[in-house]
Design a protein around this motif. Structure first.
Motif, mmCIF file in Angstrom:
data_model
loop_
_atom_site.group_PDB
_atom_site.id
_atom_site.type_symbol
_atom_site.label_atom_id
_atom_site.label_comp_id
_atom_site.label_asym_id
_atom_site.label_seq_id
_atom_site.Cartn_x
_atom_site.Cartn_y
_atom_site.Cartn_z
ATOM 1 N N TRP A 73 7.177 -17.578 -2.203
ATOM 2 C CA TRP A 73 5.759 -17.301 -1.929
ATOM 3 C C TRP A 73 5.589 -16.890 -0.477
ATOM 4 N N CYS A 76 6.851 -13.299 -0.002
ATOM 5 C CA CYS A 76 5.927 -12.310 -0.569
ATOM 6 C C CYS A 76 4.633 -12.237 0.228
ATOM 7 N N LEU A 80 3.281 -8.870 1.873
ATOM 8 C CA LEU A 80 1.933 -8.426 1.530
ATOM 9 C C LEU A 80 1.068 -8.286 2.788
ATOM 10 N N SER A 83 1.939 -5.202 4.722
ATOM 11 C CA SER A 83 1.344 -4.004 4.110
ATOM 12 C C SER A 83 -0.146 -3.931 4.373
ATOM 13 N N VAL A 117 -3.154 -1.936 -1.403
ATOM 14 C CA VAL A 117 -1.703 -2.196 -1.402
ATOM 15 C C VAL A 117 -1.125 -1.953 -2.795
ATOM 16 N N SER A 124 6.289 3.187 -3.806
ATOM 17 C CA SER A 124 7.547 2.456 -3.617
ATOM 18 C C SER A 124 8.173 2.062 -4.946
ATOM 19 N N VAL A 132 11.038 -1.841 -7.666
ATOM 20 C CA VAL A 132 10.173 -1.594 -6.509
ATOM 21 C C VAL A 132 10.968 -1.837 -5.231
ATOM 22 N N PHE A 133 10.616 -1.089 -4.169
ATOM 23 C CA PHE A 133 11.309 -1.233 -2.893
ATOM 24 C C PHE A 133 10.803 -2.481 -2.175
ATOM 25 N N PHE A 144 11.467 -11.564 -8.603
ATOM 26 C CA PHE A 144 10.301 -12.389 -8.251
ATOM 27 C C PHE A 144 10.141 -13.620 -9.148
ATOM 28 N N LEU A 152 1.694 -12.424 -13.689
ATOM 29 C CA LEU A 152 1.128 -11.617 -12.597
ATOM 30 C C LEU A 152 2.098 -10.502 -12.205
ATOM 31 N N ILE A 153 3.370 -10.853 -12.030
ATOM 32 C CA ILE A 153 4.363 -9.862 -11.618
ATOM 33 C C ILE A 153 4.504 -8.772 -12.687
ATOM 34 N N HIS A 236 -4.182 -12.722 -9.058
ATOM 35 C CA HIS A 236 -3.499 -13.151 -7.825
ATOM 36 C C HIS A 236 -4.172 -14.384 -7.222
ATOM 37 N N TYR A 259 -3.127 -13.683 5.873
ATOM 38 C CA TYR A 259 -3.111 -13.948 4.431
ATOM 39 C C TYR A 259 -4.125 -15.039 4.096
HETATM 40 C C1 MHQ Z 1 6.283 -2.546 -0.437
HETATM 41 C C2 MHQ Z 1 6.362 -2.653 -1.912
HETATM 42 C C3 MHQ Z 1 5.982 -4.004 -2.378
HETATM 43 C C4 MHQ Z 1 6.824 -4.647 -3.210
HETATM 44 C C5 MHQ Z 1 6.530 -5.907 -3.846
HETATM 45 C C6 MHQ Z 1 1.249 -12.969 -2.538
HETATM 46 C C7 MHQ Z 1 2.155 -13.804 -3.293
HETATM 47 C C8 MHQ Z 1 2.837 -14.853 -2.547
HETATM 48 C C9 MHQ Z 1 2.380 -13.705 -4.626
HETATM 49 C C10 MHQ Z 1 5.077 -6.339 -3.717
HETATM 50 C C11 MHQ Z 1 1.772 -12.769 -5.573
HETATM 51 C C12 MHQ Z 1 2.691 -11.629 -5.896
HETATM 52 C C13 MHQ Z 1 4.898 -7.786 -4.095
HETATM 53 C C14 MHQ Z 1 5.357 -8.251 -5.447
HETATM 54 C C15 MHQ Z 1 2.318 -10.247 -5.340
HETATM 55 C C16 MHQ Z 1 1.017 -10.185 -4.630
HETATM 56 C C17 MHQ Z 1 3.527 -9.669 -4.600
HETATM 57 C C18 MHQ Z 1 4.713 -9.615 -5.574
HETATM 58 C C19 MHQ Z 1 4.909 -2.947 0.018
HETATM 59 C C20 MHQ Z 1 4.591 -4.375 -0.412
HETATM 60 C C21 MHQ Z 1 4.702 -4.586 -1.911
HETATM 61 C C22 MHQ Z 1 3.578 -3.812 -2.519
HETATM 62 C C23 MHQ Z 1 4.595 -6.080 -2.290
HETATM 63 C C24 MHQ Z 1 3.175 -6.632 -2.098
HETATM 64 C C25 MHQ Z 1 2.990 -8.055 -2.602
HETATM 65 C C26 MHQ Z 1 3.447 -8.232 -4.021
HETATM 66 C C27 MHQ Z 1 2.588 -7.370 -4.911
HETATM 67 O O1 MHQ Z 1 6.593 -1.238 -0.035
#
Ligand code: MHQ
Length: 264
Positions: A73, A76, A80, A83, A117, A124, A132-133, A144, A152-153, A236, A259
């Motif tokens: 968490w 991520c 997030l 971004s 985002v 990506s 996904v990158f 994940f 959610l994922i 989310h 965040y």
């Molecule tokens: C990047 C591509 C990318 C890849 C994965 C917030 C949380 C702790 C949990 C993206 C909820 C999950 C993540 C996958 C979710 C919000 C997470 C899981 C930019 C960032 C990005 C878009 C990540 C953003 C956050 C994501 C969506 O190039």
């Protein structure tokens, strides 16, 4: 006097009468938004596509899966938040955004930054293998797993997959994310009218651009996407709530301040 002379300059006349009016004021806004997107999109789309061969190995995926829920968490949330900082910069560069009150700028970013985002994520995303990158390589939903919110994922990945199917150009991603961000329906706006005016300017710019490239049909498909974005964001928040309920003390040290400010 010289300004009373009749002019006979057909080339010039055509340029003034025929060419200039086709440069609509909305084209200026389109140019501004495309430039803002280009400057704040974190990675260029060609770079991302060139990296598609870099995929997490089985060992690397297992390493992600054996991380604790808390660590995953945290990771991520950091990705997030990173971004989102680029989205904040994107917003600030859109003509008119900084003319809104500070309250309304914050309301729009609070409500729209995750949506932007998630739209940007399709850049990506590799729809050929559903990866996904993330942290330097491409990985699928299994990366994940230890977050413990597979639904959610899976929904986020499905969303990316369906957005990729629209084959949006960078110009279209730029304009669509601006439309998403400048949503005049967000709760707690002080000057809804001002946001609505800005939103409709961007909307017109988007529609003109689509019309000119004979892409009008993507418009109705994108309005479905707007609804899906809304439900992804509430999912989310739900998953975040459940995560925090189990760890009320830990949460504050785990997440970056931005965040927290946006989601808790
Ligand atoms: C990047 C591509 C990318 C890849 C994965 C917030 C949380 C702790 C949990 C993206 C909820 C999950 C993540 C996958 C979710 C919000 C997470 C899981 C930019 C960032 C990005 C878009 C990540 C953003 C956050 C994501 C969506 O190039």
């Amino acid at each position: 006097s010289p300004d009373q002379q009749p002019v006979n300059a057909p080339g010039l006349t055509c340029r003034l009468v025929c060419v200039l009016p086709s440069l609509l004021s909305s084209d200026c806004l389109t140019a501004n938004i495309v430039k803002s997107h280009r400057e704040t999109c974190q990675y260029r789309v060609e770079e991302l596509q060139a990296l598609r061969w870099k995929v997490f190995s089985r060992e690397e995926v297992l390493a992600y899966q054996s991380k604790s829920v808390e660590e995953m968490w945290q990771r991520c949330a950091y990705r997030l938040t990173d971004s989102i900082q680029y989205v904040v910069e994107f917003a600030k560069r859109i003509d008119g955004f900084l003319e809104l009150s500070q309250n309304d700028q914050i309301v729009l970013l609070k409500g729209g930054s995750l949506e932007v985002v998630l739209v940007r994520m399709c850049r990506s995303f590799n729809p050929d293998n559903g990866t996904v990158f993330f942290e330097g390589k491409y990985g699928g939903t299994e990366v994940f797993k230890s977050l413990g919110c597979n639904d959610l994922i899976a929904s986020i990945f499905e969303f990316s997959q369906s957005l990729c199917a629209l084959h949006l150009s960078e110009q279209e991603v730029a304009l669509f994310t601006a439309v998403v961000l400048l949503n005049p329906e967000r709760a707690w706006l002080q000057d809804k009218e001002k946001v609505a005016r800005l939103h409709s300017h961007v909307d017109v710019a988007f529609k003109n651009t689509l019309q000119r490239s004979h892409r009008d049909t993507v418009l109705s498909k994108l309005s479905q996407k707007t609804l899906q974005l809304k439900s992804l964001c509430s999912l989310h928040i739900d998953r975040l709530r459940s995560f925090l309920e189990l760890r009320p003390l830990l949460a504050h040290s785990l997440f970056p301040p931005l965040y927290h400010e946006l989601f808790t």
